[in-house]
Motif scaffolding. Structure first.
Motif, PDB file in Angstrom:
ATOM      1  N   TYR A 185       0.814  -1.211   0.000  1.00  0.00           N
ATOM      2  CA  TYR A 185       0.000   0.000   0.000  1.00  0.00           C
ATOM      3  C   TYR A 185       0.852   1.267   0.000  1.00  0.00           C
ATOM      4  O   TYR A 185       0.336   2.353  -0.243  1.00  0.00           O
ATOM      5  CB  TYR A 185      -0.919   0.028   1.225  1.00  0.00           C
ATOM      6  N   CYS A 186       2.140   1.141   0.338  1.00  0.00           N
ATOM      7  CA  CYS A 186       3.019   2.313   0.488  1.00  0.00           C
ATOM      8  C   CYS A 186       3.644   2.641  -0.864  1.00  0.00           C
ATOM      9  O   CYS A 186       4.584   1.959  -1.309  1.00  0.00           O
ATOM     10  CB  CYS A 186       4.093   2.037   1.532  1.00  0.00           C
ATOM     11  N   THR A 187       3.126   3.672  -1.504  1.00  0.00           N
ATOM     12  CA  THR A 187       3.599   4.043  -2.843  1.00  0.00           C
ATOM     13  C   THR A 187       4.194   5.444  -2.900  1.00  0.00           C
ATOM     14  O   THR A 187       4.860   5.781  -3.878  1.00  0.00           O
ATOM     15  CB  THR A 187       2.426   3.964  -3.838  1.00  0.00           C
ATOM     16  N   ASP A 188       3.968   6.275  -1.898  1.00  0.00           N
ATOM     17  CA  ASP A 188       4.427   7.669  -1.925  1.00  0.00           C
ATOM     18  C   ASP A 188       5.375   7.933  -0.754  1.00  0.00           C
ATOM     19  O   ASP A 188       5.348   7.246   0.273  1.00  0.00           O
ATOM     20  CB  ASP A 188       3.239   8.638  -1.838  1.00  0.00           C
ATOM     21  N   ARG A 251      11.388  11.221   7.294  1.00  0.00           N
ATOM     22  CA  ARG A 251      10.949  10.791   5.962  1.00  0.00           C
ATOM     23  C   ARG A 251      10.022   9.590   6.120  1.00  0.00           C
ATOM     24  O   ARG A 251      10.339   8.632   6.844  1.00  0.00           O
ATOM     25  CB  ARG A 251      12.162  10.434   5.106  1.00  0.00           C
ATOM     26  N   ILE A 252       8.872   9.630   5.416  1.00  0.00           N
ATOM     27  CA  ILE A 252       7.832   8.611   5.582  1.00  0.00           C
ATOM     28  C   ILE A 252       7.506   8.009   4.216  1.00  0.00           C
ATOM     29  O   ILE A 252       7.401   8.729   3.215  1.00  0.00           O
ATOM     30  CB  ILE A 252       6.557   9.219   6.206  1.00  0.00           C
ATOM     31  N   ARG A 253       7.348   6.696   4.190  1.00  0.00           N
ATOM     32  CA  ARG A 253       6.865   5.992   2.988  1.00  0.00           C
ATOM     33  C   ARG A 253       5.506   5.384   3.322  1.00  0.00           C
ATOM     34  O   ARG A 253       5.401   4.522   4.201  1.00  0.00           O
ATOM     35  CB  ARG A 253       7.842   4.896   2.560  1.00  0.00           C
ATOM     36  N   SER A 254       4.465   5.862   2.644  1.00  0.00           N
ATOM     37  CA  SER A 254       3.107   5.403   2.941  1.00  0.00           C
ATOM     38  C   SER A 254       2.190   5.879   1.821  1.00  0.00           C
ATOM     39  O   SER A 254       2.650   6.228   0.725  1.00  0.00           O
ATOM     40  CB  SER A 254       2.657   5.949   4.307  1.00  0.00           C
ATOM     41  N   SER A 255       0.911   5.925   2.111  1.00  0.00           N
ATOM     42  CA  SER A 255      -0.083   6.478   1.191  1.00  0.00           C
ATOM     43  C   SER A 255      -0.968   7.444   1.974  1.00  0.00           C
ATOM     44  O   SER A 255      -0.968   7.453   3.206  1.00  0.00           O
ATOM     45  CB  SER A 255      -0.933   5.362   0.574  1.00  0.00           C
ATOM     46  N   ILE A 256      -1.748   8.248   1.230  1.00  0.00           N
ATOM     47  CA  ILE A 256      -2.540   9.281   1.890  1.00  0.00           C
ATOM     48  C   ILE A 256      -3.598   8.658   2.793  1.00  0.00           C
ATOM     49  O   ILE A 256      -3.810   9.101   3.931  1.00  0.00           O
ATOM     50  CB  ILE A 256      -3.182  10.204   0.834  1.00  0.00           C
ATOM     51  N   GLU A 257      -4.272   7.601   2.304  1.00  0.00           N
ATOM     52  CA  GLU A 257      -5.329   6.980   3.107  1.00  0.00           C
ATOM     53  C   GLU A 257      -4.773   6.365   4.377  1.00  0.00           C
ATOM     54  O   GLU A 257      -5.344   6.499   5.465  1.00  0.00           O
ATOM     55  CB  GLU A 257      -6.070   5.911   2.271  1.00  0.00           C
ATOM     56  N   ILE A 258      -3.634   5.666   4.242  1.00  0.00           N
ATOM     57  CA  ILE A 258      -3.035   5.039   5.432  1.00  0.00           C
ATOM     58  C   ILE A 258      -2.526   6.110   6.386  1.00  0.00           C
ATOM     59  O   ILE A 258      -2.661   5.985   7.616  1.00  0.00           O
ATOM     60  CB  ILE A 258      -1.906   4.075   5.009  1.00  0.00           C
ATOM     61  N   LEU A 259      -1.953   7.171   5.842  1.00  0.00           N
ATOM     62  CA  LEU A 259      -1.500   8.263   6.705  1.00  0.00           C
ATOM     63  C   LEU A 259      -2.669   8.895   7.447  1.00  0.00           C
ATOM     64  O   LEU A 259      -2.551   9.281   8.621  1.00  0.00           O
ATOM     65  CB  LEU A 259      -0.766   9.324   5.883  1.00  0.00           C
ATOM     66  N   VAL A 336       3.676  22.203  12.693  1.00  0.00           N
ATOM     67  CA  VAL A 336       3.792  20.826  12.211  1.00  0.00           C
ATOM     68  C   VAL A 336       3.403  20.839  10.734  1.00  0.00           C
ATOM     69  O   VAL A 336       2.309  21.304  10.383  1.00  0.00           O
ATOM     70  CB  VAL A 336       2.885  19.874  13.013  1.00  0.00           C
ATOM     71  N   ALA A 337       4.302  20.356   9.884  1.00  0.00           N
ATOM     72  CA  ALA A 337       4.073  20.383   8.441  1.00  0.00           C
ATOM     73  C   ALA A 337       4.221  18.981   7.866  1.00  0.00           C
ATOM     74  O   ALA A 337       5.050  18.185   8.316  1.00  0.00           O
ATOM     75  CB  ALA A 337       5.056  21.328   7.758  1.00  0.00           C
ATOM     76  N   LEU A 338       3.386  18.690   6.868  1.00  0.00           N
ATOM     77  CA  LEU A 338       3.432  17.417   6.145  1.00  0.00           C
ATOM     78  C   LEU A 338       3.337  17.724   4.658  1.00  0.00           C
ATOM     79  O   LEU A 338       2.458  18.459   4.229  1.00  0.00           O
ATOM     80  CB  LEU A 338       2.274  16.513   6.591  1.00  0.00           C
ATOM     81  N   GLN A 339       4.254  17.151   3.890  1.00  0.00           N
ATOM     82  CA  GLN A 339       4.268  17.424   2.459  1.00  0.00           C
ATOM     83  C   GLN A 339       4.732  16.189   1.702  1.00  0.00           C
ATOM     84  O   GLN A 339       5.411  15.313   2.254  1.00  0.00           O
ATOM     85  CB  GLN A 339       5.216  18.587   2.155  1.00  0.00           C
ATOM     86  N   ARG A 340       4.316  16.136   0.474  1.00  0.00           N
ATOM     87  CA  ARG A 340       4.864  15.103  -0.406  1.00  0.00           C
ATOM     88  C   ARG A 340       6.324  15.401  -0.674  1.00  0.00           C
ATOM     89  O   ARG A 340       6.727  16.557  -0.736  1.00  0.00           O
ATOM     90  CB  ARG A 340       4.097  15.062  -1.730  1.00  0.00           C
ATOM     91  N   GLU A 341       7.090  14.364  -0.860  1.00  0.00           N
ATOM     92  CA  GLU A 341       8.519  14.585  -1.086  1.00  0.00           C
ATOM     93  C   GLU A 341       8.712  15.313  -2.412  1.00  0.00           C
ATOM     94  O   GLU A 341       8.133  14.951  -3.436  1.00  0.00           O
ATOM     95  CB  GLU A 341       9.269  13.253  -1.103  1.00  0.00           C
ATOM     96  N   GLY A 342       9.527  16.392  -2.356  1.00  0.00           N
ATOM     97  CA  GLY A 342       9.777  17.201  -3.541  1.00  0.00           C
ATOM     98  C   GLY A 342       9.200  18.586  -3.414  1.00  0.00           C
ATOM     99  O   GLY A 342       9.652  19.511  -4.090  1.00  0.00           O
ATOM    100  N   LEU A 343       8.164  18.781  -2.580  1.00  0.00           N
ATOM    101  CA  LEU A 343       7.599  20.115  -2.387  1.00  0.00           C
ATOM    102  C   LEU A 343       8.431  20.872  -1.367  1.00  0.00           C
ATOM    103  O   LEU A 343       8.936  20.312  -0.407  1.00  0.00           O
ATOM    104  CB  LEU A 343       6.147  20.013  -1.900  1.00  0.00           C
ATOM    105  N   ASP A 344       8.541  22.175  -1.564  1.00  0.00           N
ATOM    106  CA  ASP A 344       9.321  23.022  -0.663  1.00  0.00           C
ATOM    107  C   ASP A 344       8.379  23.620   0.371  1.00  0.00           C
ATOM    108  O   ASP A 344       7.562  24.472   0.056  1.00  0.00           O
ATOM    109  CB  ASP A 344      10.021  24.132  -1.450  1.00  0.00           C
ATOM    110  N   ALA A 345       8.491  23.124   1.587  1.00  0.00           N
ATOM    111  CA  ALA A 345       7.617  23.626   2.661  1.00  0.00           C
ATOM    112  C   ALA A 345       8.332  24.567   3.591  1.00  0.00           C
ATOM    113  O   ALA A 345       7.800  24.938   4.621  1.00  0.00           O
ATOM    114  CB  ALA A 345       7.066  22.456   3.456  1.00  0.00           C
TER     115      ALA A 345
END
Length: 862
Positions: A185-188, A251-259, A336-345
């Protein structure tokens, strides 16, 4: 009941240590604590490589182990140094082990560095391994670790095949990330970061009854990010907390629903303000707002939860603390910030308060696990993003450092003739009437002012007592006072051991200084510059440690009584002596007393100096020779001096250059003094402002507390007034009822007395009547008895006559007599009947008389 195969043992093997200092008089002990159960190793020698060779084990079942892993329950190891003589324990440091690293397969032991290590010069480490073993001989009633409380969570319909207990963060060391959920299930990849930017009003969390550590306490913020325990840089000032904004990322490897499910399970991030192992306050940051249901914002930009959160003290309800006003509430700024990897937060997770710290740069901690990272197996509540070896060592107190620097300013400069002729005294060589010719050819002649006096100042550091430190001190005392002509430090020798409740006399502690100066300069210097006596701890195993500093005010001797004595040449001299005890204050941390120092100082004034010139060597700062030059006999001039002009001689040129150099040095010295004075004034002003802010903050806190107390008092006063009014009404009602009862009692008493009086009178009257009746009855009885007796006598006489007459006469007269007899008999019977009736009446009257007497007695008792 759990089956036998499900019983496990958590085994922590403590093998050996390294990089420890040698302390022959101490032992080392390691204590391990897990889920409230504490175990300890046997004491071992405190050597450089201590051998522990101990296994500590806790029994647990698989279900409880799984829950403890979900809750990230740590195993904390404390290392202590034990003194066998005094049984005193010193905390050396601690290690935190992660229970999730324990496996049933055997693993190689690892070296763990001690955190908060007391031995700052040593990187002490302990070799530890943690493993799980099957417990085949576990008793039924042995200690079992408590199961962690379960958490509620629902899995979405799209992930119906998953269990909420399986959605946990698992560390992947090779990939350098934490995986949440099954791999399919972990794709992102995501980046989660927490930033602590500022804090305000933290002093409100310190209750009046709490005792902080004696030394300067260190405060820090602590939180756990996916099982990684994080702290920020420690700071010392709660009123004005000064720390750089710090950001910790994982760094987290998961999916949006699981997160989203994971954040629903772990819905809050707790941040604690700590002092040592004690939590002063905490706040909770909600994480469910990061990934709202149905929101796709994270696909376009980072999602954040930020703001100023109020810190609450622990157990506020149990402590019954009053609520704090909003403007005085302690707060901490968190993002507290959460972002997809690659975005500049970066631009979104920085808070506005970071602009206030523009000279500083935000620190960033990225938890990228590798085999060398200690946080993969150790989760420390005191782990700082800055490595321990990069932190600057503790420094001495600023005021003490500045004073020592001002006293020793001449160590790094050339010899100052001004110090001899103008403001600083010159040492007088002994004996004063001889001159040393050797070694002075290259020296300089310096004139001594005619008003200078010859002084001898002696100091005797007698003893120290009342030690307040918890360990024995191997001490020496050290001081330096350049005004006496030498900047070389004076030290007691040899070192002597001091313990609690002891007074120790110091060896080789007497020193005397002979110098020449003017009296007003001596007085001015003694008033301005105190004598600083340093207490040092000598340790063969480590570097010397400065424990404290005592300030001896030398001006006290100037006000002591003067005594006269004669010098060696018969001249009149004066002596002043002063003795006292002063405390030695800790050099670092709080201004706590360490020990008391007893000393005696003596100042002797030998009068005006008879020497007019002294030689100063070019290779030393002190005076190497003294030339006596009597004013009555001038020296014989040399032939070269007669022929040469005085202004052209080398002596005159040297004297001129010397005077010019003296003026230049005077200007430099005055500029240095002004700069130091300005720096000291600025430091004092800053300290005053700081203290003023502290006082203002404390006053605000007290005013808020007093306002709350005033409200409570006002409410209490209103309640008391109401109660007082109610009591007054109740008291008046009680007085009225009391008066009514009293009047009713008096009325009843009067009625009773009247009734008693009437009953008594009736009884007396009845008694009199009964007495009269009794008397009458007695008379009737006596009369009837007399009649009865007369009738009986008459009956007897008639009966006798009847018998006589019967014998003599016939039957007719006999009948007549018989009729008389019968008549008499009837009369007798009637008399007897009357007598019986009289007797019954008498008995009845007696009974009535008895009852009347009883009633009279009863009325008398009432």
């Amino acid at each position: 009941m759990v089956s036998k195969s499900d019983q496990l043992l958590i085994v922590v093997s403590i093998l050996e240590g390294r990089h420890f200092p040698k302390r022959p008089k101490h032992m080392l002990v390691v204590e391990a604590k897990f889920d409230g159960e504490q175990l300890a190793t046997d004491p071992v020698d405190h050597t450089g490589q201590p051998e522990f060779a101990t296994e500590l084990a806790w029994e647990i079942d698989r279900k409880a182990l799984h829950q403890h892993r979900l809750q990230r329950t740590p195993i904390k190891l404390h290392c202590f140094a034990l003194d066998p003589l005094s049984s005193a324990r010193e905390t050396i440091g601690y290690i935190v082990l992660d229970l999730r690293t324990a496996q049933e397969t055997k693993q190689a032991p690892k070296w763990y560095q001690l955190l908060s290590n007391k031995y700052t010069k040593f990187k002490s480490e302990i070799q530890i391994s943690i493993a799980l073993e099957t417990d085949t001989k576990a008793p039924v009633d042995s200690f079992k670790a408590k199961g962690a409380p379960p958490r509620d969570g629902r899995v979405p319909a799209g992930l119906s095949g998953l269990d909420a207990k399986d959605i946990v963060a698992v560390l992947n060391e090779e990939g350098g990330y934490h995986q949440i959920g099954p791999a399919e299930y972990c794709t992102d990849f995501f980046m989660m970061s927490v930033t602590i930017a500022f804090a305000t009003q933290l002093e409100q969390l310190i209750p009046c009854t709490m005792k902080l550590p004696e030394r300067r306490p260190e405060f820090f913020f602590y939180y756990s990010l996916l099982g990684n325990d994080v702290t920020n840089e420690p700071f010392n000032d709660l009123i004005n907390p000064d720390f750089e904004p710090e950001r910790a990322s994982v760094r987290i490897r998961s999916s949006i629903e699981i997160l989203r499910v994971y954040l629903a399970l772990q819905s809050k991030l707790q941040i604690h303000l700590c002092c040592g192992d004690q939590s002063l306050g905490s706040t909770e940051i909600p994480l469910t707002g990061l990934l709202k249901k149905g929101s796709t914002e994270i696909n376009h930009r980072p999602v954040t939860v930020e703001g100023a959160f109020i810190l609450d003290p622990p157990n506020r309800a149990k402590q019954k603390l009053a609520p704090v006003p909003v403007d005085l509430a302690p707060t901490v700024g968190v993002s507290v910030a959460l972002q997809r990897e690659g975005l500049d937060a970066q631009s979104l997770i920085e808070l506005k308060t970071q602009n206030e710290h523009e000279p500083h740069h935000s620190k960033k901690t990225v938890f990228t696990p590798t085999k060398e990272k200690t946080h993969t197996g150790v989760k420390s509540p005191r782990m700082s993003p800055v490595p321990p070896h990069s932190q600057s060592p503790p420094t001495r107190d600023n005021a003490t450092e500045s004073e020592v620097e001002s006293l020793q300013y001449d160590k790094d400069t050339k010899p100052n003739p001004k110090a001899v002729s103008s403001s600083e005294p010159a040492l007088l060589a002994q004996p004063v009437t001889t001159s040393i010719a050797s070694g002075t050819a290259s020296g300089q002649k310096i004139a001594v002012p005619a008003t200078s006096h010859h002084f001898c100042f002696s100091i005797d550091l007698r003893s120290i007592r009342d030690l307040e430190v918890g360990f024995p001190v191997n001490c020496i005392l050290r001081y330096s006072y350049p005004f006496f002509g030498s900047a070389a430090p004076i030290m007691t020798n040899p070192p002597i051991e001091v313990r609690k409740n002891m007074e120790v006399f110091l060896p080789q502690s007497y020193c005397a200084f002979d110098f020449a100066t003017m009296p007003h300069q001596l007085q001015d210097t003694f008033l301005r510059i105190p004598l600083l006596v340093e207490l040092w701890h000598k340790d063969k195993m480590s570097k010397d440690l400065l424990l404290g500093i005592a300030r001896i005010q030398l001006s006290n001797i100037l006000s002591s009584e003067k005594t006269r004595f004669l010098g060696s040449n018969g001249e009149q001299c004066w002596r002043q002596t002063f003795s006292e005890s002063v405390p030695i204050i800790a050099a670092q941390g709080s201004n706590n007393r360490i020990v008391d120092l007893s000393y005696t100082v003596t100042l002797e004034d030998y009068g005006l100096v008879k020497m007019r010139e002294i030689f100063v060597s070019d290779s030393s700062q002190g005076v190497s020779a003294v030339q006596q030059k009597p004013s009555s006999v001038p020296p014989a001039p040399c032939p070269s001096e007669i022929q040469t002009e005085p202004r052209e001689t080398l002596e005159y040129k040297a004297a001129l250059e010397l005077e010019m150099w003296k003026e230049m040095q005077e200007d430099i010295f005055e500029n240095q003094l002004k700069q130091k004075e300005l720096a000291h004034m600025q430091a004092l002003a800053e300290e005053w402002k700081k203290r003023d802010r502290e006082r203002e903050s404390l006053v605000k806190k007290k005013v808020a507390e007093y306002t709350v107390l005033e409200g409570k008092l006002q409410k209490t006063l209103v309640d008391l007034e109401k109660r007082e009014q109610q009591l007054a009404l109740a008291e008046s009602e009680l007085q009225r009822e009391r008066r009514e009862l009293k009047s009713e009692r008096e009325r009843n008493l009067q009625e009773l007395q009247d009734s008693i009086r009437r009953a008594k009178e009736d009884c007396v009257h009845q008694v009199e009547l009964e007495r009269l009746k009794m008397k009458q009855l007695e008379e009737d009885k006596h009369r009837l008895q007399q009649q009865l007796n007369d009738a009986e006598n008459k009956y007897k006489i008639l009966e006798k006559e009847f018998h006589q007459f019967k014998d003599q006469q016939s039957s007719k007269p006999e009948i007549r007599l018989q009729s008389e007899i019968n008549l008499l008999t009837l009369e007798k019977v009637e008399l007897e009947r009357k007598l019986e009736s009289t007797t019954k009446s008498k008995l009845h009257y007696k009974q009535q008389w008895g009852r009347a007497l009883k009633e009279l007695a009863r009325l008398k008792q009432k």
